[in-house]
Design a protein around this motif. Sequence first.
Motif, PDB file in Angstrom:
ATOM      1  N   ASN A   9     -11.746  37.273  15.284  1.00 51.24           N
ATOM      2  CA  ASN A   9     -12.180  37.307  16.682  1.00 51.24           C
ATOM      3  C   ASN A   9     -12.726  38.656  17.115  1.00 51.24           C
ATOM      4  O   ASN A   9     -13.263  38.798  18.202  1.00 51.24           O
ATOM      5  N   ARG A  28      -7.841  40.679  13.719  1.00 58.96           N
ATOM      6  CA  ARG A  28      -7.455  39.961  14.929  1.00 58.96           C
ATOM      7  C   ARG A  28      -7.893  38.520  14.810  1.00 58.96           C
ATOM      8  O   ARG A  28      -9.087  38.244  14.625  1.00 58.96           O
ATOM      9  N   ASP A  29      -6.957  37.599  14.902  1.00 57.99           N
ATOM     10  CA  ASP A  29      -7.333  36.201  14.966  1.00 57.99           C
ATOM     11  C   ASP A  29      -6.580  35.548  16.116  1.00 57.99           C
ATOM     12  O   ASP A  29      -5.890  36.224  16.889  1.00 57.99           O
ATOM     13  N   VAL A  30      -6.748  34.240  16.218  1.00 59.03           N
ATOM     14  CA  VAL A  30      -6.174  33.543  17.377  1.00 59.03           C
ATOM     15  C   VAL A  30      -4.682  33.863  17.521  1.00 59.03           C
ATOM     16  O   VAL A  30      -4.167  34.044  18.619  1.00 59.03           O
ATOM     17  N   LYS A  31      -3.994  33.959  16.388  1.00 58.94           N
ATOM     18  CA  LYS A  31      -2.550  34.179  16.424  1.00 58.94           C
ATOM     19  C   LYS A  31      -2.156  35.646  16.292  1.00 58.94           C
ATOM     20  O   LYS A  31      -1.052  36.028  16.665  1.00 58.94           O
ATOM     21  N   ARG A  32      -3.022  36.445  15.683  1.00 62.85           N
ATOM     22  CA  ARG A  32      -2.596  37.786  15.293  1.00 62.85           C
ATOM     23  C   ARG A  32      -3.257  38.887  16.115  1.00 62.85           C
ATOM     24  O   ARG A  32      -4.478  39.062  16.079  1.00 62.85           O
ATOM     25  N   LEU A  33      -2.410  39.622  16.836  1.00 63.30           N
ATOM     26  CA  LEU A  33      -2.881  40.818  17.552  1.00 63.30           C
ATOM     27  C   LEU A  33      -2.083  42.049  17.110  1.00 63.30           C
ATOM     28  O   LEU A  33      -2.169  43.106  17.719  1.00 63.30           O
TER      29      LEU A  33
END
Lengths: 439, 439
Positions: free
Chosen positions: B228, B432-437
């Motif tokens: 993202n 960074r993905d939908v679940k990972r920040l």
Amino acid sequence: MKRHLISEIVDCVGQQVELRGWVLRRRDHGKIIFCDLRDRSGVVQVVVVPDFSDAYESAQEVRSEYAVSIVGRVKARPGGASNEGLSTGSVEVEADSLRVLSRTAGDLPIDISKEDLDVQLPTLLDHRYLSLRHKKVNSIFAVYSELIASYADAMREAGFREIKTPKLLSNATEGGANFFKVKYFDRWAYLAQSPQFYKQAGVGAFERVFEIGPVFRAEPHFTSRHVNEYVSLDAEMGFIDSYEDLMDQLEDVLGFVVSRVSERCSGALLDHGSEISVPERFVRMKLTEALEILRKEFGKKLDDVDIDPEGERLICEYVKREYGSDFVFLTHYPAKIRPMYAMPSDDPQYTNSFDLLYRGVEIATGGQRIHEYAALVENIKRHGLNPEDYADYLEMFKYAMPPHGGWGMGSERVCQKFLGLASIKEAIMFPRDVKRLTP
Amino acid sequence: MKRHLISEIVDCVGQQVELRGWVLRRRDHGKIIFCDLRDRSGVVQVVVVPDFSDAYESAQEVRSEYAVSIVGRVKARPGGASNEGLSTGSVEVEADSLRVLSRTAGDLPIDISKEDLDVQLPTLLDHRYLSLRHKKVNSIFAVYSELIASYADAMREAGFREIKTPKLLSNATEGGANFFKVKYFDRWAYLAQSPQFYKQAGVGAFERVFEIGPVFRAEPHFTSRHVNEYVSLDAEMGFIDSYEDLMDQLEDVLGFVVSRVSERCSGALLDHGSEISVPERFVRMKLTEALEILRKEFGKKLDDVDIDPEGERLICEYVKREYGSDFVFLTHYPAKIRPMYAMPSDDPQYTNSFDLLYRGVEIATGGQRIHEYAALVENIKRHGLNPEDYADYLEMFKYAMPPHGGWGMGSERVCQKFLGLASIKEAIMFPRDVKRLTP
């Protein structure tokens, strides 16, 4: 026919060339039409005479800032007619054909053919598409481009690896307030105020890292020194002996940057009447000494903790007068005005930190960081913060971080000060402030 | 004593040196302790014997990944004992003193001294601070750093100026959906999906521009090719003759990048068993031809409009087999699946656009843009959009934009494909993905 750049044609007298660019100005003398043509390399005079009827017809239609392609012969201008103010002033191009590539629509809101634009900052920025074409404005971004390139080259040369770190964060806990909040799918994220935590992680992996990237500050400032989005020149360096190593390194980097910009952007510096140079070593003084000087020399009353913008300006004046230097490091900032990760000095009221001032403003801030897990946990508590909020950050200190530190430097501020610009916004193509998100 | 890098000491036999780094592994043979020491330049074997009692005592305390400083003498290893697998394998360092700079806290969650990490992607990323230290992971970021540096060098060499454009936008109208929303003081802003509009403005001012910067896509993808937030290698080029110029330029740039990465990161490529090369010219085929090949050669049923990820993989397979090339340009994408600014082809159902596929995935997308004001207004309407929403963007076309176009290239995808990594996330320090920040 291959397109020639304008800067190349002084060596092409007698040859047929194709040029492309914008018409800076057009003067119709009836029997003869003159166009000053501008491309990314320079400006040259183009002459259109009725003998070449197609070219002549097109040239009558042409207006300022039309994009055109011109095929013509390069001619030496007779001695008396040569233009000393132009690097191509010894030649002109007699057009055989002139093709309009693109037209303007309506009147131009500002006249960019004048030597000085002479407009207020809001007008300059409102008409940014056009003002960027002005010679002096264009010069700013020539310097800016060289500034960031030479910074990267200097860092690589010193063994720093370039990294890119995320700008979307899960927490607003980087050690400052004023984060922008982002709707991130079904939760909130925050825009990075600096790559601080991630560049420290970079040290843990690669020892020496640097990053050139945007940072976002939700600060409601209205000054000539602040914007809400800027490009930070960051670095972080592991296995240091002391935080003096950081200042030594930053001096070397700025020495390289200044010499490269001087060398490659001499014309741009000249456009702005600016000269830049850098002493081998910068003056370093404790913040407390600086505050003392402000009291004694300038009768300035301060609260004994921090320096203010006027104080920064006066200290720079003082250092320039006493040491002939544009640069000064102020060191040993009090712990209470530095983030929780700042390494305490021998006297733990202070920190092994510095600000670098240049021509009246702070351009960089840096220092040594705490590298031991337990000491960092303690210091987080001492700052009245909760170590649990920093669990992700603290994790890296479980894996033996070496002694380290680094800096962040505002690229646009450096560019502003290199050229003596009144506002930092002049050094940003499309600046963002509290009121401005366009163009 | 000045610190030596490990890579320097093969030339220092007989000398006393100071090394700093992390203990990769430690083997205690009772009378003798071996430590493999790692710094940013390599690994070397350190020998600690009881004769040097301080060093010996410290070495007993040392554990994997402690950060240490070692002073010792460089010795040639006898022929039989030399380690061919190590570039420093012909020498070892006999420690006089060993100083622990920093300790680990608790057990290490993953063993980074193994040749292969052998962990699943989530584990690799959860323990990112540590996994980044693993040799093969480290190699990825050596390649990444060289990739972005060589891209910048190639662009500058070709006369492109480096620019930095804002990531905070006032409108979400760049031509795509899926913008992240930002609370910007008392209103909303949006994170840039690409520097598209601003790099076009850069063409209007400077002719040729490039940018290396983050882009943000609020797309709920869960694939090995998407994240993202990523770093886009953008370029935009004015005064082109046709959109073929863009592909020519991109070929030159990638040729330069591949040769520089091959040359300077040969060890890193070897770590991943990867070789990279680039043909002088890339295969170029119309998207419709590609779809025809997919039908004929692979029996793949498609809707005749766009290619899907499997199709991209199969076309790359086909081009590799038929032409021996890892690269293929697909051209002439239909107008209805390209943004409103895409320049129509002679047949206006199609556009002068391209995607560049490499080793099975799209790594770049680009094309010519509409440069005339009236034509752009028309095309915005044709796309069912409202020109008033694009007032700021349209403004630049009132000042004679030259024929131009450019591309955006995903830096991490290129790195992924250079090294044959299973997921793009392996090529990002902190993806960074939908679940990972986090981390």
